[in-house]
Motif scaffolding. Sequence first.
Motif, PDB file in Angstrom:
ATOM      1  N   GLU B  65       0.829  -1.214   0.000  1.00  0.00           N
ATOM      2  CA  GLU B  65       0.000   0.000   0.000  1.00  0.00           C
ATOM      3  C   GLU B  65       0.857   1.255   0.000  1.00  0.00           C
ATOM      4  O   GLU B  65       0.511   2.264  -0.615  1.00  0.00           O
ATOM      5  N   VAL B  66       1.982   1.185   0.717  1.00  0.00           N
ATOM      6  CA  VAL B  66       2.850   2.370   0.827  1.00  0.00           C
ATOM      7  C   VAL B  66       3.410   2.737  -0.546  1.00  0.00           C
ATOM      8  O   VAL B  66       3.379   3.901  -0.956  1.00  0.00           O
ATOM      9  N   ILE B  67       3.909   1.719  -1.254  1.00  0.00           N
ATOM     10  CA  ILE B  67       4.484   1.974  -2.577  1.00  0.00           C
ATOM     11  C   ILE B  67       3.380   2.414  -3.543  1.00  0.00           C
ATOM     12  O   ILE B  67       3.559   3.349  -4.324  1.00  0.00           O
ATOM     13  N   GLU B  68       2.235   1.748  -3.453  1.00  0.00           N
ATOM     14  CA  GLU B  68       1.129   2.128  -4.346  1.00  0.00           C
ATOM     15  C   GLU B  68       0.727   3.575  -4.136  1.00  0.00           C
ATOM     16  O   GLU B  68       0.461   4.310  -5.074  1.00  0.00           O
ATOM     17  N   LYS B  69       0.713   3.977  -2.868  1.00  0.00           N
ATOM     18  CA  LYS B  69       0.275   5.340  -2.554  1.00  0.00           C
ATOM     19  C   LYS B  69       1.290   6.364  -3.069  1.00  0.00           C
ATOM     20  O   LYS B  69       0.922   7.369  -3.673  1.00  0.00           O
ATOM     21  N   HIS B  70       2.592   6.110  -2.816  1.00  0.00           N
ATOM     22  CA  HIS B  70       3.604   7.123  -3.132  1.00  0.00           C
ATOM     23  C   HIS B  70       4.174   7.017  -4.542  1.00  0.00           C
ATOM     24  O   HIS B  70       4.610   8.014  -5.102  1.00  0.00           O
ATOM     25  N   LEU B  71       4.199   5.801  -5.092  1.00  0.00           N
ATOM     26  CA  LEU B  71       4.807   5.620  -6.412  1.00  0.00           C
ATOM     27  C   LEU B  71       3.838   5.003  -7.423  1.00  0.00           C
ATOM     28  O   LEU B  71       4.209   4.711  -8.540  1.00  0.00           O
ATOM     29  N   GLY B  72       2.604   4.804  -7.008  1.00  0.00           N
ATOM     30  CA  GLY B  72       1.637   4.119  -7.877  1.00  0.00           C
ATOM     31  C   GLY B  72       0.893   5.061  -8.797  1.00  0.00           C
ATOM     32  O   GLY B  72       1.282   6.217  -8.995  1.00  0.00           O
ATOM     33  N   GLU B  73      -0.239   4.552  -9.327  1.00  0.00           N
ATOM     34  CA  GLU B  73      -1.011   5.306 -10.319  1.00  0.00           C
ATOM     35  C   GLU B  73      -1.471   6.663  -9.792  1.00  0.00           C
ATOM     36  O   GLU B  73      -1.586   7.627 -10.545  1.00  0.00           O
ATOM     37  N   GLU B  74      -1.757   6.733  -8.483  1.00  0.00           N
ATOM     38  CA  GLU B  74      -2.326   7.968  -7.933  1.00  0.00           C
ATOM     39  C   GLU B  74      -1.264   8.977  -7.524  1.00  0.00           C
ATOM     40  O   GLU B  74      -1.570  10.099  -7.171  1.00  0.00           O
ATOM     41  N   SER B  75       0.002   8.544  -7.541  1.00  0.00           N
ATOM     42  CA  SER B  75       1.056   9.455  -7.085  1.00  0.00           C
ATOM     43  C   SER B  75       1.274  10.529  -8.141  1.00  0.00           C
ATOM     44  O   SER B  75       1.315  10.251  -9.328  1.00  0.00           O
ATOM     45  N   GLY B  76       1.403  11.746  -7.718  1.00  0.00           N
ATOM     46  CA  GLY B  76       1.609  12.832  -8.683  1.00  0.00           C
ATOM     47  C   GLY B  76       3.083  13.094  -8.880  1.00  0.00           C
ATOM     48  O   GLY B  76       3.896  12.166  -8.930  1.00  0.00           O
ATOM     49  N   ILE B  81       9.780  12.725  -7.568  1.00  0.00           N
ATOM     50  CA  ILE B  81      10.821  13.269  -6.681  1.00  0.00           C
ATOM     51  C   ILE B  81      11.323  12.180  -5.740  1.00  0.00           C
ATOM     52  O   ILE B  81      12.522  11.978  -5.573  1.00  0.00           O
ATOM     53  N   TRP B  82      10.373  11.438  -5.158  1.00  0.00           N
ATOM     54  CA  TRP B  82      10.762  10.348  -4.255  1.00  0.00           C
ATOM     55  C   TRP B  82      11.695   9.352  -4.938  1.00  0.00           C
ATOM     56  O   TRP B  82      12.709   8.941  -4.405  1.00  0.00           O
ATOM     57  N   ALA B 109       4.545   0.135  -7.910  1.00  0.00           N
ATOM     58  CA  ALA B 109       4.967   1.383  -8.543  1.00  0.00           C
ATOM     59  C   ALA B 109       4.542   1.377 -10.002  1.00  0.00           C
ATOM     60  O   ALA B 109       4.557   0.338 -10.643  1.00  0.00           O
ATOM     61  N   LYS B 110       4.142   2.555 -10.505  1.00  0.00           N
ATOM     62  CA  LYS B 110       3.703   2.564 -11.904  1.00  0.00           C
ATOM     63  C   LYS B 110       4.910   2.582 -12.845  1.00  0.00           C
ATOM     64  O   LYS B 110       6.023   2.947 -12.460  1.00  0.00           O
ATOM     65  N   LEU B 111       4.650   2.212 -14.097  1.00  0.00           N
ATOM     66  CA  LEU B 111       5.755   2.021 -15.049  1.00  0.00           C
ATOM     67  C   LEU B 111       6.592   3.277 -15.267  1.00  0.00           C
ATOM     68  O   LEU B 111       7.827   3.210 -15.313  1.00  0.00           O
ATOM     69  N   SER B 112       5.940   4.437 -15.401  1.00  0.00           N
ATOM     70  CA  SER B 112       6.720   5.649 -15.663  1.00  0.00           C
ATOM     71  C   SER B 112       7.679   5.922 -14.503  1.00  0.00           C
ATOM     72  O   SER B 112       8.796   6.394 -14.708  1.00  0.00           O
ATOM     73  N   ILE B 113       7.252   5.598 -13.288  1.00  0.00           N
ATOM     74  CA  ILE B 113       8.129   5.774 -12.118  1.00  0.00           C
ATOM     75  C   ILE B 113       9.282   4.776 -12.176  1.00  0.00           C
ATOM     76  O   ILE B 113      10.430   5.107 -11.866  1.00  0.00           O
ATOM     77  N   VAL B 114       8.987   3.546 -12.597  1.00  0.00           N
ATOM     78  CA  VAL B 114      10.027   2.519 -12.693  1.00  0.00           C
ATOM     79  C   VAL B 114      11.103   2.949 -13.696  1.00  0.00           C
ATOM     80  O   VAL B 114      12.304   2.847 -13.427  1.00  0.00           O
ATOM     81  N   PHE B 115      10.677   3.485 -14.839  1.00  0.00           N
ATOM     82  CA  PHE B 115      11.662   3.921 -15.839  1.00  0.00           C
ATOM     83  C   PHE B 115      12.426   5.160 -15.374  1.00  0.00           C
ATOM     84  O   PHE B 115      13.620   5.289 -15.637  1.00  0.00           O
ATOM     85  N   THR B 116      11.736   6.039 -14.671  1.00  0.00           N
ATOM     86  CA  THR B 116      12.441   7.195 -14.100  1.00  0.00           C
ATOM     87  C   THR B 116      13.510   6.713 -13.126  1.00  0.00           C
ATOM     88  O   THR B 116      14.630   7.229 -13.096  1.00  0.00           O
ATOM     89  N   TYR B 117      13.152   5.695 -12.344  1.00  0.00           N
ATOM     90  CA  TYR B 117      14.118   5.150 -11.394  1.00  0.00           C
ATOM     91  C   TYR B 117      15.377   4.683 -12.120  1.00  0.00           C
ATOM     92  O   TYR B 117      16.499   4.999 -11.721  1.00  0.00           O
TER      93      TYR B 117
END
Lengths: 160, 174
Positions: B65-76, B81-82, B109-117
Amino acid sequence: MYYTYAITGLVLIISFIINKQKTLKAGKIAVVKFKKIFPTFITMLILVSIILFLFPDEVISNYLGNSSKFISVLLASFIGSITLMPGFVAFPLSGILLTKGVPYMVLSAFTTTLMMVGIITFPLEKEYFGVKVTVIRNTISFFIALIIAVITGILFGEIL
Amino acid sequence: MKRNVKIRIAYISTYVLFLFVSFILGYNPGKEIAFNFVSFLIYMLKILPCAFILIGLFEVWVKKEVIEKHLGEESGIRGYIWVILLAGTIAGGLLVAFPIAYSLYNKGAKLSIVFTYIGAAAICRVPMTLYEASFMGVKFTAIRLLISLPLVIVTSILLGNYLSKRNYKMVEGK
């Protein structure tokens, strides 16, 4: 690198104090995942060992030092893409090349592709992302590196 | 035995045989290749155990839930930044970034965040950046960071959206 050990050790100890079972489970996950990917690492290392033999530092210096700037930038991006070099080797090498008169934009292309584009890490990357996405990601990274090189060239007054 | 495994065994045995024969005949290129192999193996064995231990701990302790909230679809924008901060503090470059990216993805985590990582892990690790600046000058490093980070984020979003539309899923060890 040592700070990574320190942090890992610290986190591990804290985890162990809070919950022994969970920490052991974490250890098991680590071993399983490592075993799974290890053959791919070896495959990749074989490639690395051969490529590094074909492109030793002197060869890289030769290619980047000669010819026109734009050809050098392209060559630098290709060499950066196919070789794999830890930063602690790449940046001192770039520093030396800089004193030999290699333009900033060429070194920018070299170091950025070195870090972002991994043709050698392809076998590893495709294990996680699949072939198609690996190709797309590396292609995008290659163009990002070229853009950075051009802007670096402009801001250092090397072109225009 | 799977075909891939057979190919890999053939490939590795050819390599080992080549090195072996090189040493017997005193063939220098073979020796150099062996030396390259060993030095890189040592380099990787120094980094990888830490990375995989951290991945193990991450899998056990961090709730989905923590990752979904901060790095998931709903994270802006804060999600990006995280994840850049996370990438900046982990040593090891791309080699280590792939397995970590997979764990992040698995935890939601959503895909765009994974690639940013992955992009950020390649270009803006803090110790590497300091090292770079000391050889190449602050201006060089600053230009690189300021230009590459936005490009990485934008292309990651585009790639992430493109793949999500096509129902792309990451699978470990396909």
